[in-house]
Design a protein around this motif. Structure first.
Motif, mmCIF file in Angstrom:
data_model
loop_
_atom_site.group_PDB
_atom_site.id
_atom_site.type_symbol
_atom_site.label_atom_id
_atom_site.label_comp_id
_atom_site.label_asym_id
_atom_site.label_seq_id
_atom_site.Cartn_x
_atom_site.Cartn_y
_atom_site.Cartn_z
ATOM 1 N N PHE A 11 0.825 -1.210 0.000
ATOM 2 C CA PHE A 11 0.000 0.000 0.000
ATOM 3 C C PHE A 11 0.858 1.258 0.000
ATOM 4 N N ARG A 12 1.979 1.219 0.716
ATOM 5 C CA ARG A 12 2.857 2.392 0.753
ATOM 6 C C ARG A 12 3.438 2.696 -0.617
ATOM 7 N N GLU A 13 3.751 1.645 -1.374
ATOM 8 C CA GLU A 13 4.260 1.844 -2.733
ATOM 9 C C GLU A 13 3.235 2.563 -3.600
ATOM 10 N N ALA A 14 1.952 2.355 -3.269
ATOM 11 C CA ALA A 14 0.877 3.020 -4.006
ATOM 12 C C ALA A 14 0.500 4.358 -3.379
ATOM 13 N N GLY A 15 1.271 4.790 -2.371
ATOM 14 C CA GLY A 15 1.006 6.068 -1.734
ATOM 15 C C GLY A 15 -0.154 6.052 -0.756
ATOM 16 N N LYS A 16 -0.504 4.864 -0.249
ATOM 17 C CA LYS A 16 -1.630 4.736 0.677
ATOM 18 C C LYS A 16 -1.144 4.206 2.018
ATOM 19 N N GLU A 17 -1.801 4.648 3.068
ATOM 20 C CA GLU A 17 -1.518 4.138 4.402
ATOM 21 C C GLU A 17 -2.573 3.104 4.783
ATOM 22 N N PHE A 37 -10.993 -6.694 4.549
ATOM 23 C CA PHE A 37 -10.420 -5.451 4.046
ATOM 24 C C PHE A 37 -11.521 -4.387 3.994
ATOM 25 N N LYS A 38 -11.222 -3.203 4.527
ATOM 26 C CA LYS A 38 -12.156 -2.078 4.459
ATOM 27 C C LYS A 38 -11.434 -0.845 3.931
ATOM 28 N N ALA A 39 -12.072 -0.163 2.994
ATOM 29 C CA ALA A 39 -11.550 1.110 2.483
ATOM 30 C C ALA A 39 -12.431 2.227 3.040
ATOM 31 N N LEU A 40 -11.790 3.193 3.690
ATOM 32 C CA LEU A 40 -12.528 4.277 4.332
ATOM 33 C C LEU A 40 -12.211 5.616 3.679
ATOM 34 N N ASP A 41 -13.196 6.497 3.654
ATOM 35 C CA ASP A 41 -12.943 7.851 3.165
ATOM 36 C C ASP A 41 -12.376 8.690 4.322
ATOM 37 N N PRO A 42 -11.955 9.961 4.071
ATOM 38 C CA PRO A 42 -11.349 10.772 5.140
ATOM 39 C C PRO A 42 -12.241 10.945 6.365
ATOM 40 N N GLU A 43 -13.545 10.808 6.209
ATOM 41 C CA GLU A 43 -14.458 10.951 7.343
ATOM 42 C C GLU A 43 -14.696 9.632 8.069
ATOM 43 N N GLY A 44 -14.083 8.560 7.585
ATOM 44 C CA GLY A 44 -14.231 7.259 8.233
ATOM 45 C C GLY A 44 -15.387 6.435 7.715
ATOM 46 N N LYS A 45 -16.037 6.880 6.647
ATOM 47 C CA LYS A 45 -17.142 6.126 6.065
ATOM 48 C C LYS A 45 -16.594 4.988 5.200
ATOM 49 N N THR A 46 -17.192 3.793 5.329
ATOM 50 C CA THR A 46 -16.746 2.632 4.565
ATOM 51 C C THR A 46 -17.156 2.763 3.104
ATOM 52 N N LEU A 47 -16.177 2.756 2.223
ATOM 53 C CA LEU A 47 -16.429 2.842 0.780
ATOM 54 C C LEU A 47 -16.518 1.463 0.134
ATOM 55 N N PHE A 48 -15.781 0.512 0.709
ATOM 56 C CA PHE A 48 -15.703 -0.818 0.102
ATOM 57 C C PHE A 48 -15.197 -1.794 1.154
ATOM 58 N N GLU A 49 -15.693 -3.019 1.119
ATOM 59 C CA GLU A 49 -15.138 -4.040 1.995
ATOM 60 C C GLU A 49 -15.165 -5.403 1.303
ATOM 61 N N MET A 50 -14.213 -6.249 1.688
ATOM 62 C CA MET A 50 -14.061 -7.560 1.055
ATOM 63 C C MET A 50 -13.453 -8.524 2.080
#
Length: 349
Positions: A11-17, A37-50
């Motif tokens: 993830f760091r290689e892709a610029g993500k924490e 796996f959960k992807a969150l937006d800056p406000e902490g809202k779940t955008l995607f999970e798997m």
């Protein structure tokens, strides 16, 4: 052992924490080895999970996929049936593998063998500390040097230890290895095959045939039980690896199909009930040492079977069923959680 490192670095290689929260006490219905796996937006809202499952041997299943159950390649997945077929047709186990997989299996197994050899040869030259809080030193190079100073039996056993340690230490440090059948048991099969290849000057063709037979043994267990330590304990990892290596060795020593099946049966039988209790959750203690010891036991199973006619009371299929039942009866703290057994009272630092 390097799951968190691999995920964070990717993830760091892709610029993500990314943040990893370990919850070893949660067991999902499909398989206990799971990651959400959960992807969150800056406000902490779940955008995607798997939800992803690691079901053993490097196989990954994604929840919701139609192909969550693997397609059967082999029309027969019981050793008794395969043994009867070989006895009736006069064919060997590796010929049955070729029938099912096609001739391209040999190119694949060539690549597998090359990866195994490279792991051994890297591992027996490397020294120093393994990554992680246990501060373990690599031992393979030391065992290799000492083994070469002995003669005959002690040399043979010491080299087997060294080669198995080498691959397991490569795994513990994030090196390239072959899941045979799993990462945690990756040193057993290459440890045995590399030693026999070097000491007996075997042609690659025979080693690849032995690998095919070893893979068949592992597949039978995976189809009828499990090769996941999180599901059935270390008997499903190191125990199955020992069975695979014993079968491969017995074939290389000219064993009949019945003797090969018997060698595999012994390799697994004498690991029944083995817990998966890695200290600090790392595939180091007792895993690395178990690989070396199981490689030696595989060679012993080969010798014992070679003295027999291959006839015995407990079939490999019966043993696999017992292994599955035993694994399901083991309390969860003895299955890869790192909180029971040898791992008890040790905390991740």
């Amino acid at each position: 052992p390097m799951t968190d490192v691999a995920i964070i670095d990717t993830f760091r290689e892709a610029g993500k924490e990314v943040e990893i929260i370990w919850q070893p006490d949660i067991f999902l219905p499909y398989h206990p080895n799971a990651m959400l796996f959960k992807a969150l937006d800056p406000e902490g809202k779940t955008l995607f999970e798997m939800t992803v499952y690691s079901v053993g041997g490097g196989a990954i299943k994604i929840e919701g996929d139609a192909d969550i159950e693997s397609e059967d390649i082999y029309p027969m997945n019981k050793m008794t049936d395969i043994l009867e077929y070989c006895e009736r047709s006069g064919k060997c186990y590796w010929e049955y593998v070729e029938e099912c997989e096609g001739p391209e299996i040999w190119d694949y197994l060539h690549n597998v063998w090359e990866a195994m050899k490279e792991a051994v040869e890297r591992g027996i030259t490397r020294e120093g500390r393994l990554p992680g809080p246990l501060n373990l030193r690599r031992k393979a190079a030391q065992y290799y040097v000492k083994a070469t100073g002995y003669r005959d039996n002690l040399k043979s056993r010491g080299l087997t230890f060294a080669y198995a340690l080498a691959v397991s230490e490569e795994n513990a440090s994030g090196g390239v290895i072959v899941t045979a059948p799993t990462c945690g048991s990756c040193g057993v099969v290459p440890g045995v095959l590399y030693h026999l290849w070097k000491s007996r000057d075997l042609p690659e063709e025979r080693v690849l045939r032995a690998l095919a037979t070893a893979g068949l043994i592992g597949n039978v267990v995976k189809e009828n039980a499990s090769i996941s330590g999180a599901e059935v304990g270390c008997q499903g990892e190191v125990g199955v690896a020992c069975a695979m290596a014993a079968a491969a060795a017995n074939q290389l020593f000219g064993g009949s199909p019945a003797q090969i099946e018997y060698a595999a049966e012994m390799g697994l039988e004498h690991h029944l009930g083995m817990t998966c209790d890695p200290v600090c959750g790392l595939v180091q203690i007792p895993c690395i040492e178990r690989n070396a010891y199981a490689a030696a036991r595989a060679l012993d199973a080969n010798i014992y079977s070679s003295f027999s006619d291959g006839v015995h009371r407990v079939s490999f299929d019966k043993l696999v069923n017992v292994m599955r039942e035993t694994g399901h009866d083991l309390p969860s703290l003895y299955k890869e959680t790192g909180i029971g057994g040898l791992a008890k009272d040790y905390q991740q630092m």
